[in-house]
Design an enzyme around this catalytic site. Structure first.
Site, PDB file in Angstrom:
ATOM      1  N   ASP A   1       0.853  -1.191   0.000  1.00  0.00           N
ATOM      2  CA  ASP A   1       0.000   0.000   0.000  1.00  0.00           C
ATOM      3  C   ASP A   1       0.892   1.246   0.000  1.00  0.00           C
ATOM      4  OD1 ASP A   1      -3.205   0.523   1.026  1.00  0.00           O
ATOM      5  OD2 ASP A   1      -1.804   2.205   1.094  1.00  0.00           O
TER       6      ASP A   1
ATOM      7  N   ASN B   1     -12.898  -3.122   2.657  1.00  0.00           N
ATOM      8  CA  ASN B   1     -13.770  -1.969   2.878  1.00  0.00           C
ATOM      9  C   ASN B   1     -14.796  -1.911   1.741  1.00  0.00           C
ATOM     10  OD1 ASN B   1     -12.329  -1.060   5.159  1.00  0.00           O
ATOM     11  ND2 ASN B   1     -10.809  -0.061   3.865  1.00  0.00           N
TER      12      ASN B   1
ATOM     13  N   GLY C   1     -15.487   2.876   4.101  1.00  0.00           N
ATOM     14  CA  GLY C   1     -14.176   3.511   3.902  1.00  0.00           C
ATOM     15  C   GLY C   1     -13.497   3.138   2.596  1.00  0.00           C
ATOM     16  N   GLN C   2     -14.265   2.610   1.631  1.00  0.00           N
ATOM     17  CA  GLN C   2     -13.655   2.228   0.355  1.00  0.00           C
ATOM     18  C   GLN C   2     -13.337   3.474  -0.467  1.00  0.00           C
ATOM     19  OE1 GLN C   2     -16.012  -0.523  -2.006  1.00  0.00           O
ATOM     20  NE2 GLN C   2     -14.320  -0.936  -3.408  1.00  0.00           N
TER      21      GLN C   2
ATOM     22  N   HIS D   1     -10.314  -5.308  -3.249  1.00  0.00           N
ATOM     23  CA  HIS D   1      -8.976  -5.585  -2.716  1.00  0.00           C
ATOM     24  C   HIS D   1      -9.089  -5.972  -1.254  1.00  0.00           C
ATOM     25  CE1 HIS D   1      -9.899  -1.300  -2.387  1.00  0.00           C
ATOM     26  NE2 HIS D   1      -9.214  -1.298  -1.258  1.00  0.00           N
ATOM     27  N   LEU D   2      -8.198  -6.872  -0.882  1.00  0.00           N
ATOM     28  CA  LEU D   2      -8.108  -7.324   0.499  1.00  0.00           C
ATOM     29  C   LEU D   2      -6.873  -6.676   1.114  1.00  0.00           C
ATOM     30  CD1 LEU D   2      -9.101  -9.290   2.738  1.00  0.00           C
ATOM     31  CD2 LEU D   2      -7.668 -11.052   1.675  1.00  0.00           C
ATOM     32  N   HIS D   3      -7.077  -5.927   2.202  1.00  0.00           N
ATOM     33  CA  HIS D   3      -5.940  -5.357   2.929  1.00  0.00           C
ATOM     34  C   HIS D   3      -5.371  -6.434   3.847  1.00  0.00           C
ATOM     35  CE1 HIS D   3      -6.894  -0.928   2.325  1.00  0.00           C
ATOM     36  NE2 HIS D   3      -8.083  -1.435   2.065  1.00  0.00           N
TER      37      HIS D   3
HETATM   38  P1  5GP Z   1      -9.680   1.361   0.316  1.00  0.00           P
HETATM   39  O1  5GP Z   1      -9.703   2.713   0.984  1.00  0.00           O
HETATM   40  O2  5GP Z   1     -10.399   1.434  -1.022  1.00  0.00           O
HETATM   41  O3  5GP Z   1     -10.133   0.234   1.152  1.00  0.00           O
HETATM   42  O4  5GP Z   1      -8.165   1.065   0.032  1.00  0.00           O
HETATM   43  C1  5GP Z   1      -7.449   1.636  -1.009  1.00  0.00           C
HETATM   44  C2  5GP Z   1      -5.995   1.597  -0.635  1.00  0.00           C
HETATM   45  O5  5GP Z   1      -5.231   1.850  -1.800  1.00  0.00           O
HETATM   46  C3  5GP Z   1      -5.591   2.662   0.398  1.00  0.00           C
HETATM   47  O6  5GP Z   1      -5.062   2.025   1.546  1.00  0.00           O
HETATM   48  C4  5GP Z   1      -4.567   3.504  -0.345  1.00  0.00           C
HETATM   49  O7  5GP Z   1      -3.503   3.921   0.475  1.00  0.00           O
HETATM   50  C5  5GP Z   1      -4.102   2.582  -1.459  1.00  0.00           C
HETATM   51  N1  5GP Z   1      -3.671   3.264  -2.663  1.00  0.00           N
HETATM   52  C6  5GP Z   1      -4.294   4.311  -3.271  1.00  0.00           C
HETATM   53  N2  5GP Z   1      -3.612   4.665  -4.381  1.00  0.00           N
HETATM   54  C7  5GP Z   1      -2.557   3.828  -4.479  1.00  0.00           C
HETATM   55  C8  5GP Z   1      -1.488   3.705  -5.431  1.00  0.00           C
HETATM   56  O8  5GP Z   1      -1.386   4.431  -6.413  1.00  0.00           O
HETATM   57  N3  5GP Z   1      -0.579   2.721  -5.186  1.00  0.00           N
HETATM   58  C9  5GP Z   1      -0.666   1.874  -4.114  1.00  0.00           C
HETATM   59  N4  5GP Z   1       0.274   0.949  -3.984  1.00  0.00           N
HETATM   60  N5  5GP Z   1      -1.675   1.967  -3.201  1.00  0.00           N
HETATM   61  C10 5GP Z   1      -2.589   2.926  -3.395  1.00  0.00           C
END
Ligand code: 5GP
Length: 114
Positions: free
Chosen positions: A30, A87, A93-94, A100-102
Site C-alpha cells: 500500500d 472496505n 471507507g472504500q 482488494h483485500l488489505h
Molecule cells: P480502500 O480505501 O479502497 O479500502 O483502500 C485503497 C488503498 O489503496 C488505500 O489504503 C490507499 O492507500 C491505497 N492506494 C491508493 N492509491 C494507491 C497507489 O497508487 N498505489 C498503491 N500501492 N496503493 C494505493
C-alpha cells in the site's frame, strides 16, 4: 470506462512494489501504509466491491485469503497476528472501487476499528 488505479498497476501503467503475481491475482505494498506491513491483494478481474461478487467468484475470493496467509508467513506476521479487511462503499471507507483485500500487521490492532 475509466481505469481504476489498481487496473493501471495491473496493466503496468503505474508503478507498484509487487510482492506476488499470477494470472488471476496481484499483491503490492500500500502506498500509504496504515501498519508496518500493509499489502493489498487484488484480483485482476474487475470486481467493484463485495456487493458485486458472484457465485462464480467463490474460488477467486478464497484464493485471495490463501495468498494473504502465505504473505503473512513470508513477512513474519502470522504468529503475532494480523488483520484482513475488505472496505465496502462510503461507510466502509472504500476509496478504490476495484475489490482488494488489505493485509495489515506488524503492530497491535485496536478494536473496534475507527
Ligand atoms: P480502500 O480505501 O479502497 O479500502 O483502500 C485503497 C488503498 O489503496 C488505500 O489504503 C490507499 O492507500 C491505497 N492506494 C491508493 N492509491 C494507491 C497507489 O497508487 N498505489 C498503491 N500501492 N496503493 C494505493
Amino acid at each position: 470506462m475509466t481505469k481504476t488505479i489498481f487496473q493501471k498497476i495491473i496493466d503496468r501503467e503505474l508503478p507498484a512494489e509487487i510482492v506476488f503475481e499470477d494470472e488471476e491475482i496481484i499483491a503490492f505494498w500500500d502506498i500509504t501504509p496504515a501498519a508496518p506491513i500493509h499489502i493489498l491483494i487484488v484480483p485482476k478481474k474487475l470486481i467493484t466491491s463485495i456487493n458485486d461478487i458472484k457465485d462464480e467468484d467463490k474460488k477467486l475470493i478464497g484464493k485471495m485469503f490463501l495468498i494473504a496467509k502465505d504473505l503473512a508467513k513470508e513477512y513474519k506476521i502470522n504468529e503475532n497476528g494480523f488483520r484482513t479487511v475488505f472496505n465496502t462503499n462510503d461507510d466502509g471507507g472504500q476509496t478504490v472501487y476495484h475489490l482488494h483485500l488489505h493485509l495489515l500487521g506488524g503492530r497491535k490492532m485496536s478494536w473496534p476499528p475507527g
